[in-house]
Write an enzyme that holds these catalytic residues in place. Structure first.
Site, PDB file in Angstrom:
ATOM      1  N   GLU A 182      51.405 -10.334  30.380  1.00 24.24           N
ATOM      2  CA  GLU A 182      52.708 -10.098  29.749  1.00 24.24           C
ATOM      3  C   GLU A 182      53.801  -9.802  30.786  1.00 24.24           C
ATOM      4  O   GLU A 182      54.986  -9.995  30.507  1.00 24.24           O
ATOM      5  CB  GLU A 182      52.613  -8.928  28.768  1.00 24.24           C
ATOM      6  CG  GLU A 182      51.816  -9.218  27.514  1.00 24.24           C
ATOM      7  CD  GLU A 182      51.725  -8.016  26.594  1.00 24.24           C
ATOM      8  OE1 GLU A 182      51.320  -8.199  25.427  1.00 24.24           O
ATOM      9  OE2 GLU A 182      52.039  -6.886  27.027  1.00 24.24           O
TER      10      GLU A 182
ATOM     11  N   HIS B 100      46.576  -3.729  31.310  1.00 24.23           N
ATOM     12  CA  HIS B 100      45.746  -3.319  30.179  1.00 24.23           C
ATOM     13  C   HIS B 100      44.901  -4.489  29.706  1.00 24.23           C
ATOM     14  O   HIS B 100      45.278  -5.641  29.846  1.00 24.23           O
ATOM     15  CB  HIS B 100      46.569  -2.752  29.024  1.00 24.23           C
ATOM     16  CG  HIS B 100      47.531  -3.693  28.364  1.00 24.23           C
ATOM     17  ND1 HIS B 100      48.563  -4.309  29.027  1.00 24.23           N
ATOM     18  CD2 HIS B 100      47.625  -4.096  27.068  1.00 24.23           C
ATOM     19  CE1 HIS B 100      49.265  -5.052  28.181  1.00 24.23           C
ATOM     20  NE2 HIS B 100      48.717  -4.953  26.984  1.00 24.23           N
TER      21      HIS B 100
ATOM     22  N   HIS C 280      53.003 -11.307  18.457  1.00 24.69           N
ATOM     23  CA  HIS C 280      51.573 -10.997  18.410  1.00 24.69           C
ATOM     24  C   HIS C 280      50.962 -11.575  17.130  1.00 24.69           C
ATOM     25  O   HIS C 280      50.463 -10.847  16.265  1.00 24.69           O
ATOM     26  CB  HIS C 280      51.353  -9.485  18.483  1.00 24.69           C
ATOM     27  CG  HIS C 280      51.885  -8.865  19.737  1.00 24.69           C
ATOM     28  ND1 HIS C 280      53.219  -8.592  19.917  1.00 24.69           N
ATOM     29  CD2 HIS C 280      51.254  -8.481  20.889  1.00 24.69           C
ATOM     30  CE1 HIS C 280      53.412  -8.058  21.109  1.00 24.69           C
ATOM     31  NE2 HIS C 280      52.239  -7.981  21.719  1.00 24.69           N
TER      32      HIS C 280
ATOM     33  N   HIS D  63      55.647  -2.406  25.688  1.00 21.47           N
ATOM     34  CA  HIS D  63      55.934  -2.367  24.246  1.00 21.47           C
ATOM     35  C   HIS D  63      54.675  -2.013  23.433  1.00 21.47           C
ATOM     36  O   HIS D  63      54.415  -2.610  22.393  1.00 21.47           O
ATOM     37  CB  HIS D  63      56.571  -3.684  23.777  1.00 21.47           C
ATOM     38  CG  HIS D  63      55.740  -4.924  23.982  1.00 21.47           C
ATOM     39  ND1 HIS D  63      56.302  -6.137  24.327  1.00 21.47           N
ATOM     40  CD2 HIS D  63      54.410  -5.167  23.870  1.00 21.47           C
ATOM     41  CE1 HIS D  63      55.357  -7.068  24.409  1.00 21.47           C
ATOM     42  NE2 HIS D  63      54.206  -6.492  24.127  1.00 21.47           N
TER      43      HIS D  63
END
Length: 281
Positions: free
Chosen positions: A241, A193, A59, A12
């Site tokens: 995640e 990431h 977030h 996402h």
């Protein structure tokens, strides 16, 4: 009764949403990212799910350091689009399915999962980018959405095994809902990431693809056994995640049939992964 017919996993990345919003999807940098979703858009247009249980992480938009729920389920009729610092994304509000959401919340709590129930919440790119990737840029989203937010921002996040078990409990909840509904479960986030520190920009394509292999295979416990430290070591601080994908995978049962797979590096210094799976009954 309601039934879970498929699972979708996808990254996402916020820059993906910006590329769509700014009309950059055909640019050479972005075109390979979006090409991997062409099949999925055609597929979902045929499948026409009634409801998506969309697993994502907030977030610091709806939650901050004052309140950090491990698992939170949206039980509202509608969710607005939050401003993450540069204005809300130009996408439709998200329509919920309150009846099913409350049923799932009740079932999960009685199944010994301590859920936080949310009756008012704006959603951020963690939820809207997957919708955009799968449905494009419609005037209204063609599906109702039950947001399920997971803490993967502040330590400790839930374990992969706990996430898998939550997926199994969601499947039991959906199957006990009396209305005839086509339900999909989506797991979002990742892949490898890291956005800060000495390892910023880390991408581990070998590990990512092994994870995609395991997601598509019959459950033998290997996925759910991956410890936090391995996600952090091999996939960077934000790679954790991917435990949210395990909620989707757990909801599909022991065996799945992979329908589509896409992997691309990079998208804004992030590895993009995408799977479409269906349960094998």
């Amino acid at each position: 009764m309601a039934r879970i017919t498929a699972g979708v996993a996808t990254s996402h990345v916020p820059a993906i949403g910006a590329a769509m919003d700014l009309g950059k999807t055909a640019e050479p940098y972005w075109q390979p990212v979006f090409a991997g979703y062409d099949w999925s858009r055609q597929w979902i247009a045929q499948e026409k799910p009634d409801v998506v249980v969309l697993v994502y992480n907030d977030h610091a938009s709806a939650f901050d350091m004052k309140i950090i729920p491990t698992f939170a389920i949206g039980c509202a009729d509608r969710y607005g689009i939050c401003d993450e610092g540069w204005g809300p994304r130009p996408v439709p509000d998200v329509e919920g399915h309150a009846d099913l959401a409350w049923h799932i919340a009740q079932s999960l709590i009685l199944d010994e999962f301590d859920m936080t129930m949310i009756n008012e919440m704006d959603v951020d790119h963690g939820l809207t980018v997957p919708l955009s990737l799968m449905f494009g840029q419609p005037e209204a989203w063609p599906v109702k959405v039950i947001p399920l937010a997971v803490n993967v921002v502040t330590y400790p996040p839930p374990s992969g095994n706990r996430c898998w078990m939550l997926g199994e409990a969601i499947a039991r909840a959906v199957e006990s809902f009396p209305e005839d509904l086509n339900v999909q479960v989506w797991g979002t986030g990742g892949m490898s990431h890291q956005l800060q520190g000495p390892r910023a920009g880390l991408i581990n394509a070998e590990w990512d693809n092994r994870f995609l292999d395991l997601m598509s295979a019959e459950d033998d416990g290997a996925l759910r056994a991956i410890p936090h430290i391995e996600y952090l070591r091999e996939t960077g601080s934000e790679g954790i995640e991917m435990v949210m994908w395990l909620i989707m995978r757990g909801a599909l049962g022991r065996k799945v049939r992979p329908l589509h797979r896409h992997y691309h590096v990079p998208a804004s210094n992030t590895a993009v992964g995408h799977l479409v799976l269906e349960p094998v009954i």
